[in-house]
Design a protein around this motif. Structure first.
Motif, PDB file in Angstrom:
ATOM      1  N   ALA A   1       0.953  -1.203   0.066  1.00  0.00           N
ATOM      2  CA  ALA A   1      -0.003   0.055  -0.140  1.00  0.00           C
ATOM      3  C   ALA A   1       0.990   1.050   0.000  1.00  0.00           C
ATOM      4  O   ALA A   1       0.426   2.109  -0.796  1.00  0.00           O
ATOM      5  CB  ALA A   1      -0.900  -0.147   1.309  1.00  0.00           C
ATOM      6  N   VAL A   2       2.093   1.226   0.710  1.00  0.00           N
ATOM      7  CA  VAL A   2       2.879   2.434   0.884  1.00  0.00           C
ATOM      8  C   VAL A   2       3.718   2.542  -0.580  1.00  0.00           C
ATOM      9  O   VAL A   2       3.746   3.840  -0.970  1.00  0.00           O
ATOM     10  CB  VAL A   2       3.875   2.181   1.998  1.00  0.00           C
ATOM     11  CG1 VAL A   2       4.769   3.465   2.006  1.00  0.00           C
ATOM     12  CG2 VAL A   2       3.206   2.374   3.285  1.00  0.00           C
ATOM     13  N   ARG A   3       3.908   1.711  -1.133  1.00  0.00           N
ATOM     14  CA  ARG A   3       4.618   1.713  -2.422  1.00  0.00           C
ATOM     15  C   ARG A   3       3.393   2.200  -3.548  1.00  0.00           C
ATOM     16  O   ARG A   3       3.843   2.908  -4.470  1.00  0.00           O
ATOM     17  CB  ARG A   3       5.004   0.220  -3.198  1.00  0.00           C
ATOM     18  CG  ARG A   3       6.161  -0.401  -2.403  1.00  0.00           C
ATOM     19  CD  ARG A   3       7.357  -0.165  -2.972  1.00  0.00           C
ATOM     20  NE  ARG A   3       7.374  -0.456  -4.424  1.00  0.00           N
ATOM     21  CZ  ARG A   3       7.953   0.352  -5.515  1.00  0.00           C
ATOM     22  NH1 ARG A   3       8.757   1.798  -5.051  1.00  0.00           N
ATOM     23  NH2 ARG A   3       8.034   0.187  -6.693  1.00  0.00           N
ATOM     24  N   VAL A   4       2.115   1.682  -3.586  1.00  0.00           N
ATOM     25  CA  VAL A   4       1.400   2.198  -4.238  1.00  0.00           C
ATOM     26  C   VAL A   4       0.997   3.569  -3.939  1.00  0.00           C
ATOM     27  O   VAL A   4       0.717   4.466  -4.930  1.00  0.00           O
ATOM     28  CB  VAL A   4      -0.031   1.420  -4.150  1.00  0.00           C
ATOM     29  CG1 VAL A   4      -1.343   2.143  -4.967  1.00  0.00           C
ATOM     30  CG2 VAL A   4       0.017   0.035  -4.801  1.00  0.00           C
ATOM     31  N   ALA A   5       1.109   4.042  -2.683  1.00  0.00           N
ATOM     32  CA  ALA A   5       1.109   5.677  -2.498  1.00  0.00           C
ATOM     33  C   ALA A   5       2.088   6.328  -2.896  1.00  0.00           C
ATOM     34  O   ALA A   5       2.046   7.697  -2.580  1.00  0.00           O
ATOM     35  CB  ALA A   5       0.801   5.526  -1.092  1.00  0.00           C
ATOM     36  N   GLY A   6       3.134   5.833  -3.548  1.00  0.00           N
ATOM     37  CA  GLY A   6       4.069   6.618  -4.163  1.00  0.00           C
ATOM     38  C   GLY A   6       5.280   6.891  -2.880  1.00  0.00           C
ATOM     39  O   GLY A   6       5.987   7.851  -3.281  1.00  0.00           O
TER      40      GLY A   6
ATOM     41  N   LEU B   1      11.783   2.197   5.079  1.00  0.00           N
ATOM     42  CA  LEU B   1      11.911   2.400   6.700  1.00  0.00           C
ATOM     43  C   LEU B   1      10.947   1.660   7.291  1.00  0.00           C
ATOM     44  O   LEU B   1      11.235   1.096   8.542  1.00  0.00           O
ATOM     45  CB  LEU B   1      11.459   3.869   6.607  1.00  0.00           C
ATOM     46  CG  LEU B   1      11.362   4.296   7.966  1.00  0.00           C
ATOM     47  CD1 LEU B   1      12.760   4.111   8.881  1.00  0.00           C
ATOM     48  CD2 LEU B   1      10.876   5.812   8.151  1.00  0.00           C
ATOM     49  N   GLY B   2       9.533   1.330   6.659  1.00  0.00           N
ATOM     50  CA  GLY B   2       8.777   0.282   7.567  1.00  0.00           C
ATOM     51  C   GLY B   2       9.273  -1.079   7.616  1.00  0.00           C
ATOM     52  O   GLY B   2       9.203  -1.566   8.787  1.00  0.00           O
TER      53      GLY B   2
ATOM     54  N   THR C   1       3.980  -4.165  -7.151  1.00  0.00           N
ATOM     55  CA  THR C   1       3.662  -2.906  -7.139  1.00  0.00           C
ATOM     56  C   THR C   1       4.912  -2.110  -7.623  1.00  0.00           C
ATOM     57  O   THR C   1       4.658  -0.730  -8.015  1.00  0.00           O
ATOM     58  CB  THR C   1       3.632  -2.229  -5.528  1.00  0.00           C
ATOM     59  OG1 THR C   1       4.900  -2.266  -4.888  1.00  0.00           O
ATOM     60  CG2 THR C   1       2.361  -2.813  -4.776  1.00  0.00           C
ATOM     61  N   LEU C   2       5.569  -2.840  -8.452  1.00  0.00           N
ATOM     62  CA  LEU C   2       6.725  -2.064  -9.116  1.00  0.00           C
ATOM     63  C   LEU C   2       6.228  -1.522 -10.578  1.00  0.00           C
ATOM     64  O   LEU C   2       5.128  -1.967 -11.105  1.00  0.00           O
ATOM     65  CB  LEU C   2       7.834  -2.775  -9.339  1.00  0.00           C
ATOM     66  CG  LEU C   2       8.573  -3.238  -8.416  1.00  0.00           C
ATOM     67  CD1 LEU C   2       9.829  -4.261  -8.774  1.00  0.00           C
ATOM     68  CD2 LEU C   2       9.118  -2.070  -7.746  1.00  0.00           C
TER      69      LEU C   2
END
Length: 168
Positions: free
Chosen positions: A20-25, A32-33, A167-168
């Motif tokens: 989800a964080v990757r999709v959020a850009g 970090l997560g 998500t790449l």
């Protein structure tokens, strides 16, 4: 569970968040997560070195929530995103204003995953202590089972890799 199992379970819990964080850009926050999840995965087992019972106060939801809030407060000091002096990432972009909450949330998630990991062992945990004496054990595998610990580590690494790859 031992450290391998706890790290794997933390990565399993974090994998959907990473996607989800990757999709959020926010690829930097994805990394970090993952680092926060791994760092906090074994923190409750510091009770081995403290004058408290193993799987006592450090293996509760209250501990996970309290530690998560403290981590978020510390992250707000380390990553002062709201004052216009937000640190730049390696890509030269500023961290988003929700970085401290994200870091605290991932720490909480990782600590809760530790509690869940110990719940599958015969010894179990008391997750609601000191508020309730409810004991939880699924009695699926001993904590020392090397196969189970390696399985969880492999599954966690694979889940995180798959989440990021999709998500790449």
């Amino acid at each position: 569970m031992y450290w391998r199992g706890h790290v794997g379970i933390a990565l399993l819990a974090y994998a959907p968040v990473a996607g989800a964080v990757r999709v959020a850009g926010e690829p930097e926050l994805t990394v970090l997560g993952a680092a926060v999840a791994v760092t906090f995965a074994t923190l409750p087992d510091l009770d081995h070195r403290l004058p408290v019972a193993h799987r006592g106060p450090t293996h509760t939801i209250a501990f996970a929530l309290t530690a998560g809030v403290l981590v978020a407060l510390a992250a707000a000091i380390v990553f002062p995103v709201g004052d216009g002096t937000a640190p730049a990432t390696a890509a030269g972009t500023a961290l988003p204003p929700w970085t401290p909450g994200f870091v605290g949330g991932i720490a909480t998630l990782s600590l809760c995953s530790h509690v869940a990991g110990d719940a599958i062992t015969p010894m179990g945990i008391w997750p609601l202590r000191p508020f309730r004496g409810w004991h939880v054990t699924l009695d699926l595998t001993p904590a020392a089972n090397p196969r189970a610990n390696r399985l969880f580590l492999g599954a966690g690494v694979a889940a995180l890799a798959l989440s990021v790859a999709l998500t790449l």
